[in-house]
Scaffold this active site. Structure first.
Site, PDB file in Angstrom:
ATOM      1  N   ASP A  30      41.988  33.305  76.526  1.00 18.53           N
ATOM      2  CA  ASP A  30      41.917  33.114  75.068  1.00 18.53           C
ATOM      3  C   ASP A  30      43.061  33.766  74.529  1.00 18.53           C
ATOM      4  OD1 ASP A  30      39.539  33.121  72.766  1.00 18.53           O
ATOM      5  OD2 ASP A  30      41.376  34.239  72.377  1.00 18.53           O
ATOM      6  N   ARG A 148      28.348  20.064  70.174  1.00 18.57           N
ATOM      7  CA  ARG A 148      27.393  19.878  69.265  1.00 18.57           C
ATOM      8  C   ARG A 148      26.281  21.022  69.207  1.00 18.57           C
ATOM      9  NH1 ARG A 148      25.225  14.086  71.442  1.00 18.57           N
ATOM     10  NH2 ARG A 148      25.410  13.108  69.303  1.00 18.57           N
ATOM     11  N   LYS A 200      31.500  12.701  66.376  1.00 21.81           N
ATOM     12  CA  LYS A 200      31.288  14.318  66.178  1.00 21.81           C
ATOM     13  C   LYS A 200      31.462  14.392  64.551  1.00 21.81           C
ATOM     14  CE  LYS A 200      31.271  18.431  65.676  1.00 21.81           C
ATOM     15  NZ  LYS A 200      30.573  19.542  66.341  1.00 21.81           N
ATOM     16  N   ARG A 207      25.014  15.237  57.607  1.00 15.93           N
ATOM     17  CA  ARG A 207      24.330  16.513  57.584  1.00 15.93           C
ATOM     18  C   ARG A 207      24.763  17.087  55.882  1.00 15.93           C
ATOM     19  NH1 ARG A 207      20.700  19.148  60.462  1.00 15.93           N
ATOM     20  NH2 ARG A 207      20.603  21.588  60.248  1.00 15.93           N
ATOM     21  N   GLY A 251      27.675  26.228  54.077  1.00 20.12           N
ATOM     22  CA  GLY A 251      29.042  27.048  54.637  1.00 20.12           C
ATOM     23  C   GLY A 251      29.248  26.599  56.174  1.00 20.12           C
ATOM     24  N   CYS A 254      31.896  24.181  60.248  1.00 19.32           N
ATOM     25  CA  CYS A 254      31.676  22.617  60.666  1.00 19.32           C
ATOM     26  C   CYS A 254      31.496  21.952  59.608  1.00 19.32           C
ATOM     27  CB  CYS A 254      30.965  22.506  61.700  1.00 19.32           C
ATOM     28  SG  CYS A 254      31.220  23.585  63.049  1.00 19.32           S
TER      29      CYS A 254
END
Ligand code: SAJ
Length: 431
Positions: A30, A148, A200, A207, A251, A254
Site C-alpha cells: 500500500d 462487487r 461493474k 442501484r 452515499g 461507489c
C-alpha cells in the site's frame, strides 16, 4: 502462485487475506507507509472483524507479507481507489499502481485490475504504463475483475459473489478465471475487458436509478396521504418488481460516483442516469427543508441533532455521507448542529449522546444503525428543548415517539397527520 496485491484498503486487504488462506503466497503493498507499519504490527484499521482476524492470522502464518515496494509475482491484483473529481474519474492511483507493476512484470504474468474504471480504461492505462517502462504490452496477460463486495459483509461476499472477469484476449480471461476460482467459491463469468468494466458500472448505476425512483415516490406520497414504505412493500410482492428504499440520499464511494463515469463518457445517452443522480443528490436539501418547516428558521439558538454520520447502517465509512451533507446544509443556514454516531469515526461526531441531544430542537435520524434501535424516546424527550423527530429511514415507530410527546415527520409517510397535539408552529407547517 505468488500474488502481489496493490492497495490494502477495504477491497485489497480481504482479497490478499483470502488468497493467502487459499494457499497462495501473497505480497501486499500500500502506498501509505503508516498503514504498512500498522499492518506489520498486527493492527488493521477500522475493518470488519472477520477481515481483521483473517488478515492477522495470515500475516502471523507468514503467508501474507506487507512489503515496502512492488515485487515481481505470477499475478498482480490492483485494488486502489478511483475517486471522482468534478464528476470525472480520478485515475491517478490506478496509474501509479500500474507504473509500479510495469517495472517488474514479465511475460505471461497476469495483471488484474479490480478498481472501478470507465469502459475502455484498463487497456489504455496498461498499454501506457508498459510503454513508459519500455516494455511491450502484448506478452502480458490483462484482465478487469471488478470487486462487487458489499461493505458490511465483505469477507462473505468476496467468497460467495459471482465474479466477472474480462480479458484482453480469451486466453487472458481464462488465466483470470483460474486465479479467481482459486479463492472464490462462486461462478466466474468471463468476457472481454470493456464489457467487464461496463458491467461493474451499470450494477451501481442500476442501484442509483432504482433508489431515485423510490425517493421520487416518497415525495409523491407525501402529497397524497399514502405511506410510501407500505406501498413499496406491497408493490414488491409482485414477482417482477423490486423497488428499493427511499432515504436521505445516496452515499458511499461507489453508488453516487460510478454513474457519473458513464455520464462523463457520454452525456447524451445518460439522461435517465443523470436525472436519477440529481434526484438523489437533492434529498439532503429536502430533509433540511423539512427541518426548517418543522422547527422554524435558524435564529442562532435552534439546535438540530443528527443521529448517524456514516453513509449507511452499521458501517464506519463516512464518504459522501448524506448525514454529513445534511449537517453542512444546516450549518450553512445558521443552525447549531450536533452529530452522534457510535459506529463512524469518533473524530467526526459527539462522543456523548446526551450531550448531542441536550437543548436540541429536533432530532434527525439519518442512519439506521442497529445501535439506534434501543433509543428511549422518553429519555430523549427529557433532554430536548422541543420535541421533533425527523425520521428519514422509516426506522422508528411513530406512535411510540408521539406518546413521548414528539411531533414526528417520516420521509414519504403520507400527509404527516399528528396523533397528538403538535406545537402550533409545527401543526401549521404541516397543514
Ligand atoms: N440506499 C438507499 N436505499 C436503498 C439502499 C441503499 O437509500 O434501498 C443508500 C444507502 O443508505 C447508502 C447508498 O445507498 O447511502 C449506497 O449503499 P448500498 O448498500 O446500496 O451500496 P454500497 O456503496 O455500500 O456498495 C455497493 C454495492 N453495489 C451493488 O449492490 C450493486 C457493492 O456490491 C459494490 O461492491 C460497491 O457498491 C462498490 O464498491 O462498488
Amino acid at each position: 502462485m505468488k500474488i502481489v496485491v496493490l492497495g490494502l484498503g477495504y477491497v485489497g486487504l480481504p482479497t490478499a487475506a483470502l488468497a493467502a488462506a487459499a494457499g497462495h503466497e501473497v505480497f501486499g503493498y500500500d502506498s501509505d507507509p503508516a498503514m504498512r507499519a500498522e499492518l506489520r504490527d498486527g493492527y488493521v484499521r477500522g475493518r470488519e472483524a472477520d477481515v481483521c482476524e483473517l488478515a492477522v492470522e495470515m500475516m502471523q502464518h507468514g503467508r501474507l507479507h506487507v512489503c515496502d515496494g512492488v515485487e515481481s509475482g505470477d499475478a498482480y491484483i490492483v485494488c486502489v481507489p478511483t475517486p471522482s473529481v468534478h464528476d470525472r474519474p480520478d485515475l491517478r492511483y490506478v496509474n501509479s499502481a500500474l507504473a509500479d507493476v510495469a517495472k517488474v512484470v514479465q511475460d505471461d504474468q497476469l495483471i488484474a485490475i479490480e478498481s472501478t474504471v470507465p469502459p475502455g480504461t484498463t487497456e489504455r492505462l496498461v498499454r501506457q504504463a508498459m510503454r513508459a517502462a519500455g516494455k511491450s504490452f502484448v506478452p502480458v496477460r490483462v484482465v478487469h475483475a471488478p470487486e462487487r463486495i458489499l461493505p458490511g459483509a465483505i469477507l462473505r461476499e468476496l467468497r460467495e459473489n459471482d465474479r466477472i472477469v474480462g480479458g484482453r484476449t480469451p486466453e487472458d480471461a481464462e488465466a483470470g478465471r483460474e486465479l479467481y476460482a482459486s479463492f472464490v467459491d462462486a461462478r466466474i463469468h468471463t468476457t472481454d475487458l470493456r464489457t467487464a468494466e461496463f458491467v461493474k458500472v451499470i450494477e451501481n448505476t442500476y442501484r442509483d436509478v432504482n433508489i431515485a425512483l423510490a425517493n421520487e415516490l416518497a415525495l409523491f406520497c407525501e402529497e397524497i396521504d399514502i405511506d410510501v414504505w407500505n406501498a413499496i412493500n406491497l408493490a414488491n410482492n409482485h414477482p417482477r418488481v423490486n423497488i428499493m428504499q427511499p432515504g436521505p440520499g445516496v452515499g458511499g464511494h461507489c453508488i453516487p460516483i460510478d454513474p457519473q463515469f458513464l455520464a462523463d463518457l457520454n452525456p447524451f445517452a445518460t439522461e435517465l442516469i443523470q436525472a436519477s443522480r440529481r434526484v438523489n443528490e437533492r434529498m439532503p436539501q429536502l430533509i433540511v427543508r423539512r427541518v426548517t418547516n418543522l422547527v422554524g428558521e435558524a435564529d442562532g439558538e435552534r439546535k438540530i441533532t443528527i443521529l448517524g454520520a456514516s453513509y449507511k447502517a452499521n458501517v464506519d465509512d463516512t464518504r459522501e455521507s448524506p448525514a454529513l451533507r445534511i449537517r453542512e446544509l444546516l450549518d450553512d443556514l445558521g443552525y447549531r448542529t450536533a452529530v452522534y454516531d457510535p459506529v463512524a469515526h469518533p473524530a467526526l461526531t459527539h462522543h456523548d449522546l446526551a450531550e448531542a441531544l441536550r437543548d436540541s430542537d429536533a432530532v434527525v435520524l439519518a442512519v439506521d444503525h442497529d445501535a439506534f434501535r434501543t433509543l428511549d424516546p422518553t429519555a430523549v424527550a427529557g433532554l430536548m428543548r422541543s420535541r421533533v423527530l425527523i425520521d428519514t429511514r422509516n426506522f422508528y415507530d411513530k406512535a411510540t415517539w408521539n406518546n413521548a410527546g414528539f411531533a414526528v415527520y417520516g420521509l414519504g409517510r403520507g400527509t404527516q397527520k399528528f396523533s397528538i397535539p403538535a406545537p402550533a408552529a409545527v401543526a401549521q407547517a404541516l397543514s
